[in-house]
Design an enzyme around this catalytic site. Structure first.
Site, PDB file in Angstrom:
ATOM      1  N   SER A   6       0.847  -1.191   0.000  1.00  0.00           N
ATOM      2  CA  SER A   6       0.000   0.000   0.000  1.00  0.00           C
ATOM      3  C   SER A   6       0.881   1.239   0.000  1.00  0.00           C
ATOM      4  O   SER A   6       1.657   1.460   0.929  1.00  0.00           O
ATOM      5  CB  SER A   6      -0.904  -0.007   1.235  1.00  0.00           C
ATOM      6  OG  SER A   6      -1.507   1.247   1.365  1.00  0.00           O
ATOM      7  N   HIS A  30      -1.198  -1.288  -4.228  1.00  0.00           N
ATOM      8  CA  HIS A  30      -2.488  -0.918  -3.626  1.00  0.00           C
ATOM      9  C   HIS A  30      -2.531   0.602  -3.454  1.00  0.00           C
ATOM     10  O   HIS A  30      -1.635   1.193  -2.850  1.00  0.00           O
ATOM     11  CB  HIS A  30      -2.628  -1.630  -2.278  1.00  0.00           C
ATOM     12  CG  HIS A  30      -3.933  -1.422  -1.601  1.00  0.00           C
ATOM     13  ND1 HIS A  30      -5.063  -2.151  -1.908  1.00  0.00           N
ATOM     14  CD2 HIS A  30      -4.303  -0.562  -0.621  1.00  0.00           C
ATOM     15  CE1 HIS A  30      -6.063  -1.752  -1.136  1.00  0.00           C
ATOM     16  NE2 HIS A  30      -5.631  -0.781  -0.350  1.00  0.00           N
ATOM     17  N   ASP A  32      -4.742   3.807  -2.164  1.00  0.00           N
ATOM     18  CA  ASP A  32      -5.851   4.220  -1.291  1.00  0.00           C
ATOM     19  C   ASP A  32      -6.317   5.639  -1.589  1.00  0.00           C
ATOM     20  O   ASP A  32      -5.607   6.593  -1.297  1.00  0.00           O
ATOM     21  CB  ASP A  32      -5.390   4.183   0.168  1.00  0.00           C
ATOM     22  CG  ASP A  32      -5.234   2.779   0.702  1.00  0.00           C
ATOM     23  OD1 ASP A  32      -6.178   1.993   0.563  1.00  0.00           O
ATOM     24  OD2 ASP A  32      -4.161   2.480   1.260  1.00  0.00           O
ATOM     25  N   MET A  34      -8.862   8.514  -0.504  1.00  0.00           N
ATOM     26  CA  MET A  34      -9.742   8.889   0.620  1.00  0.00           C
ATOM     27  C   MET A  34     -10.271  10.293   0.403  1.00  0.00           C
ATOM     28  O   MET A  34      -9.545  11.145  -0.107  1.00  0.00           O
ATOM     29  CB  MET A  34      -8.954   8.881   1.932  1.00  0.00           C
ATOM     30  CG  MET A  34      -8.288   7.574   2.257  1.00  0.00           C
ATOM     31  SD  MET A  34      -7.311   7.778   3.756  1.00  0.00           S
ATOM     32  CE  MET A  34      -6.567   6.162   3.878  1.00  0.00           C
ATOM     33  N   HIS A  63      -8.351   1.265  -4.112  1.00  0.00           N
ATOM     34  CA  HIS A  63      -9.297   1.139  -2.990  1.00  0.00           C
ATOM     35  C   HIS A  63      -9.950   2.497  -2.761  1.00  0.00           C
ATOM     36  O   HIS A  63      -9.310   3.412  -2.251  1.00  0.00           O
ATOM     37  CB  HIS A  63      -8.492   0.658  -1.767  1.00  0.00           C
ATOM     38  CG  HIS A  63      -9.290   0.490  -0.524  1.00  0.00           C
ATOM     39  ND1 HIS A  63      -8.697   0.277   0.710  1.00  0.00           N
ATOM     40  CD2 HIS A  63     -10.628   0.482  -0.290  1.00  0.00           C
ATOM     41  CE1 HIS A  63      -9.638   0.155   1.636  1.00  0.00           C
ATOM     42  NE2 HIS A  63     -10.816   0.290   1.063  1.00  0.00           N
ATOM     43  N   MET A  65     -12.012   4.798  -0.769  1.00  0.00           N
ATOM     44  CA  MET A  65     -12.635   5.056   0.538  1.00  0.00           C
ATOM     45  C   MET A  65     -13.319   6.407   0.446  1.00  0.00           C
ATOM     46  O   MET A  65     -12.871   7.405   1.020  1.00  0.00           O
ATOM     47  CB  MET A  65     -11.572   5.032   1.639  1.00  0.00           C
ATOM     48  CG  MET A  65     -11.194   3.619   2.042  1.00  0.00           C
ATOM     49  SD  MET A  65      -9.698   3.601   3.031  1.00  0.00           S
ATOM     50  CE  MET A  65      -8.486   3.577   1.750  1.00  0.00           C
ATOM     51  N   MET A 133     -11.522  -5.593   5.409  1.00  0.00           N
ATOM     52  CA  MET A 133     -10.669  -4.690   6.187  1.00  0.00           C
ATOM     53  C   MET A 133     -10.232  -5.391   7.476  1.00  0.00           C
ATOM     54  O   MET A 133     -11.055  -5.955   8.197  1.00  0.00           O
ATOM     55  CB  MET A 133     -11.415  -3.401   6.562  1.00  0.00           C
ATOM     56  CG  MET A 133     -11.703  -2.431   5.421  1.00  0.00           C
ATOM     57  SD  MET A 133     -10.298  -1.921   4.405  1.00  0.00           S
ATOM     58  CE  MET A 133      -9.190  -1.179   5.602  1.00  0.00           C
ATOM     59  N   ASP A 171      -6.822  -6.128   4.051  1.00  0.00           N
ATOM     60  CA  ASP A 171      -6.148  -4.828   4.109  1.00  0.00           C
ATOM     61  C   ASP A 171      -6.174  -4.274   5.528  1.00  0.00           C
ATOM     62  O   ASP A 171      -7.232  -4.109   6.125  1.00  0.00           O
ATOM     63  CB  ASP A 171      -6.895  -3.874   3.156  1.00  0.00           C
ATOM     64  CG  ASP A 171      -6.273  -2.491   3.058  1.00  0.00           C
ATOM     65  OD1 ASP A 171      -5.154  -2.293   3.562  1.00  0.00           O
ATOM     66  OD2 ASP A 171      -6.921  -1.618   2.451  1.00  0.00           O
TER      67      ASP A 171
HETATM   68  C1  DX5 Z   1      -6.175   1.845   5.559  1.00  0.00           C
HETATM   69  C2  DX5 Z   1      -5.749   1.571   4.142  1.00  0.00           C
HETATM   70  C3  DX5 Z   1      -4.654   0.579   4.050  1.00  0.00           C
HETATM   71  C4  DX5 Z   1      -3.390   0.981   4.774  1.00  0.00           C
HETATM   72  C5  DX5 Z   1      -2.827  -0.258   5.406  1.00  0.00           C
HETATM   73  O1  DX5 Z   1      -7.402   2.452   5.588  1.00  0.00           O
HETATM   74  O2  DX5 Z   1      -6.830   1.091   3.385  1.00  0.00           O
HETATM   75  O3  DX5 Z   1      -4.371   0.199   2.724  1.00  0.00           O
HETATM   76  O4  DX5 Z   1      -2.422   1.572   3.964  1.00  0.00           O
HETATM   77  O5  DX5 Z   1      -1.759   0.091   6.221  1.00  0.00           O
HETATM   78  P1  DX5 Z   1      -1.075  -0.967   7.195  1.00  0.00           P
HETATM   79  O6  DX5 Z   1      -0.574  -2.105   6.377  1.00  0.00           O
HETATM   80  O7  DX5 Z   1       0.024  -0.175   7.817  1.00  0.00           O
HETATM   81  O8  DX5 Z   1      -2.110  -1.396   8.190  1.00  0.00           O
HETATM   82 ZN    ZN Z   2      -6.511   0.115   1.374  1.00  0.00          ZN
END
Ligand code: DX5
Ligand code: ZN
Length: 210
Positions: A6, A30, A32, A34, A63, A65, A133, A171
């Site tokens: 990620s 990956h 993210d 947000m 992903h 969010m 998650m 994740d």
């Molecule tokens: C959290 C993200 C993850 C995050 C995971 O909301 O969706 O992808 O980067 O981080 P770690 O591996 O540090 O838990």
């Molecule tokens: Zn994620």
């Protein structure tokens, strides 16, 4: 086990080097996205996703969010986009899944720790990926919630029983020991942020997850 580092915890000033450092051994990157509404944090938008896609040969596992995923699906459709995953708790997520498939990408559905597998049961025949998650979404570096293993097992059993094709991805809170537990429960992909990016030898870290 397939591994998707990620990029959230990487150093964005050195994005190109950071992407290079995880190229070997990784199956996806990956990404993210947000919006500060669906989760209490903001990461980056489509312009940065586009740059990541240009700098890395790895297929992107995006992903979303965000509260309104339907507004973002087309904006993260780049040549190396492999999966686009939307949350089952977000507005019009079923339409978003249809849209992802319409634009020719693989569709994923994600469930937060408090959302049950039953909630997404009707969508399981349509999706290419189910993202479980392991932590509350929004931040890297949290501890894995053990009760999520049961959901992975449930999804794995349903997959076998009905002949579904989805990947089971986990994740949040992934390290060598939680990755092993996820594998035993039936996961096929793990996402890891801090476990990979907070250490110098990334190749070794990725190998330990595999
Ligand atoms: C959290 C993200 C993850 C995050 C995971 O909301 O969706 O992808 O980067 O981080 P770690 O591996 O540090 O838990
Ligand atoms: Zn994620």
């Amino acid at each position: 086990m397939k591994v998707a580092p990620s990029i959230l915890t990487a150093n964005f000033i050195r994005l190109e080097d950071e992407l290079k450092s995880i190229e070997k051994g990784s199956d996806y990157i990956h990404v993210d996205v947000m919006d500060g509404h669906f989760v209490p944090n903001i990461s980056f938008g489509p312009a940065i996703v586009e740059q990541i896609g240009k700098l890395s040969p790895l297929p992107m596992d995006i992903h979303l969010m965000v509260e309104y995923p339907l507004n973002w699906v087309d904006k993260v459709n780049f040549p190396t986009t492999e999966f686009i995953t939307v949350h089952a708790e977000a507005h019009r997520f079923a339409e978003s899944i249809k849209r992802i498939k319409f634009i020719g990408k693989k569709a994923g559905v994600c469930i937060k720790p408090s959302t049950s597998v039953e909630t997404i049961m009707p969508y399981l025949p349509q999706v290419d990926l189910v993202l479980v998650m392991g932590v509350e979404p929004g931040y890297g570096g949290q501890m894995f919630i053990q009760s999520q293993l049961e959901k992975i097992k449930q999804l794995s059993d349903l997959k076998e029983k009905h002949g579904y094709i989805y990947e089971i991805e986990v994740d949040g809170g992934i390290n060598a020991s939680t990755a092993k537990q996820c594998k035993e429960a039936g996961a096929t992909i793990v996402v890891a942020g801090t476990f990979i990016f907070n250490f110098e030898n990334r190749k070794e870290r990725i190998e330990s997850l595999k």
